[in-house]
Design a protein around this motif. Structure first.
Motif, PDB file in Angstrom:
ATOM      1  N   ALA A  53       7.976   6.000   1.469  1.00  0.00           N
ATOM      2  CA  ALA A  53       8.653   5.084   2.399  1.00  0.00           C
ATOM      3  C   ALA A  53       9.679   3.906   1.407  1.00  0.00           C
ATOM      4  CB  ALA A  53       6.938   4.015   2.495  1.00  0.00           C
ATOM      5  N   GLN A  54       9.390   3.560   0.435  1.00  0.00           N
ATOM      6  CA  GLN A  54      10.027   2.999  -0.100  1.00  0.00           C
ATOM      7  C   GLN A  54      11.591   3.105   0.426  1.00  0.00           C
ATOM      8  OE1 GLN A  54       8.484   2.847  -4.397  1.00  0.00           O
ATOM      9  NE2 GLN A  54       9.187   1.153  -4.109  1.00  0.00           N
ATOM     10  N   ALA A  55      12.358   4.434  -0.015  1.00  0.00           N
ATOM     11  CA  ALA A  55      13.187   4.968   0.667  1.00  0.00           C
ATOM     12  C   ALA A  55      13.786   4.859   1.956  1.00  0.00           C
ATOM     13  CB  ALA A  55      13.904   6.240   0.053  1.00  0.00           C
ATOM     14  N   ARG A  56      12.593   4.590   3.095  1.00  0.00           N
ATOM     15  CA  ARG A  56      12.688   4.339   4.419  1.00  0.00           C
ATOM     16  C   ARG A  56      12.861   3.065   5.301  1.00  0.00           C
ATOM     17  NH1 ARG A  56       8.589  10.275   4.648  1.00  0.00           N
ATOM     18  NH2 ARG A  56      10.574  11.568   4.302  1.00  0.00           N
TER      19      ARG A  56
ATOM     20  N   GLY B  54      10.783  -6.380   2.132  1.00  0.00           N
ATOM     21  CA  GLY B  54      11.279  -7.154   2.744  1.00  0.00           C
ATOM     22  C   GLY B  54      11.556  -7.454   4.786  1.00  0.00           C
ATOM     23  N   LEU B  55       9.969  -7.068   5.019  1.00  0.00           N
ATOM     24  CA  LEU B  55       9.766  -6.104   5.738  1.00  0.00           C
ATOM     25  C   LEU B  55       9.396  -7.873   6.400  1.00  0.00           C
ATOM     26  CD1 LEU B  55       7.612  -2.792   6.049  1.00  0.00           C
ATOM     27  CD2 LEU B  55      10.322  -3.449   7.236  1.00  0.00           C
TER      28      LEU B  55
ATOM     29  N   HIS C 162       7.590   4.458   9.269  1.00  0.00           N
ATOM     30  CA  HIS C 162       8.447   5.313   8.414  1.00  0.00           C
ATOM     31  C   HIS C 162       8.032   7.075   8.317  1.00  0.00           C
ATOM     32  CE1 HIS C 162       5.114   5.102   5.454  1.00  0.00           C
ATOM     33  NE2 HIS C 162       4.782   4.252   5.656  1.00  0.00           N
ATOM     34  N   PHE C 163       7.785   7.160   9.099  1.00  0.00           N
ATOM     35  CA  PHE C 163       7.124   8.688   8.447  1.00  0.00           C
ATOM     36  C   PHE C 163       6.399   8.918  10.034  1.00  0.00           C
ATOM     37  CE2 PHE C 163       4.496  12.434   8.779  1.00  0.00           C
ATOM     38  CZ  PHE C 163       6.147  13.634   8.331  1.00  0.00           C
TER      39      PHE C 163
ATOM     40  N   GLY D 282       0.681  -1.058  -0.287  1.00  0.00           N
ATOM     41  CA  GLY D 282       0.111   0.016  -0.161  1.00  0.00           C
ATOM     42  C   GLY D 282       0.678   1.052   0.157  1.00  0.00           C
ATOM     43  N   TRP D 283       2.364   1.579   0.176  1.00  0.00           N
ATOM     44  CA  TRP D 283       3.159   2.170   0.133  1.00  0.00           C
ATOM     45  C   TRP D 283       4.100   2.113  -1.089  1.00  0.00           C
ATOM     46  CZ3 TRP D 283       1.377   5.758   3.785  1.00  0.00           C
ATOM     47  CH2 TRP D 283       0.864   4.974   4.430  1.00  0.00           C
TER      48      TRP D 283
END
Length: 260
Positions: free
Chosen positions: A151-154, A159-160, A166-167, A145-146
């Motif tokens: 979020a992709q860079a954070r 792999g979560l 992330h914010f 959903g992100w």
């Protein structure tokens, strides 16, 4: 009521289908010029600019995101056409908010902010009258959903193994950084303490399958907590089904003899 729609993405298609099923008049679609190759597909005329909208349109509905509201919103309102939008995060830009306000006043029109993917906004608005002390919003979505957001860079979305924040920050910053994901944060801010005083946390969680929105508020009225688990539209995991439904609800309230 003659209705026009901006955009033909997942939310736009849902709204168009519901309007047709309910016998409502969907008369025109404001789309990018490339879509004009199918000018009357589905019995709906297509135009690429506000200047080309028919003169008898009663209401426009924005289903195309922040960029569409920025590009078309003021021109629609200046023409005296009311506009419903779920792109509330765009109003974090104070210059845009002022531009839309001036356009609505000049055209004698109204910009209506649909509730989108969240509820309890009426409670926040009422509580604001007596005084709010604190409002926090937490948005929790599955990693997919992100996608397409900061979020992709954070965090490592693919792999979560457990929930990852992330914010954390203000609603204004959330709406600015996450234009496709933080309209709910904006809705909470507008209903309550505003963009700068509303605190936001955004979380990617591999253990959830729904988009989870939580509001906590306290003030002179007391306190309340609200939580909703919303499903995405089937053809777009980033588009809330309830956000699309809220547009239809907003249209129905405009036509009702008795409304909430």
């Amino acid at each position: 009521m003659k209705i026009g729609i901006i955009g033909e993405g997942a939310i736009g298609r849902f709204v168009a289908e519901k309007l047709r099923a309910g016998g409502s008049g969907l008369h025109v679609s404001l789309v990018r010029a490339a879509r004009l190759s199918a000018p009357n597909e589905g019995g709906v005329a297509r135009v690429a600019s506000v200047a080309d909208l028919p003169g008898d349109i009663d209401l426009m509905v924005d289903c195309a995101g922040h960029a569409a509201l920025i590009e078309h919103g003021a021109a629609i309102l200046e023409r005296g056409i009311d506009l419903i939008t779920v792109s509330l995060g765009a109003l974090a830009d104070e210059r845009l908010e002022q531009s839309l306000t001036r356009a609505a006043q000049a055209g004698g029109a109204q910009l209506h902010l649909a509730s989108g993917a969240i509820g309890a906004l009426d409670c926040l608005q009422a509580a604001r009258v007596g005084g709010l002390n604190a409002v926090t919003y937490t948005g929790r979505k599955p990693p997919e959903g992100w996608l397409g957001s900061p979020a992709q860079a954070r965090v490592d979305l693919a792999g979560l193994k457990s929930a990852a924040t992330h914010f954390e920050g203000s609603a204004r910053q959330a709406a600015t950084d996450y234009p496709k994901n933080a309209n709910v944060a904006a809705a909470v801010a507008i209903a309550g303490l505003g963009f700068d005083r509303t605190k936001v946390t955004l979380i990617a969680d591999p253990d959830v399958t729904a988009n989870i929105h939580e509001i906590h508020a306290s003030g002179a009225f007391g306190s309340f907590s609200f939580r909703i688990e919303g499903k995405a539209l089937p053809d777009n995991p980033r588009s809330s089904a309830l956000a699309a439904m809220s547009i239809i609800s907003a249209i129905e309230r405009r036509r009702a003899a008795i409304t909430t």
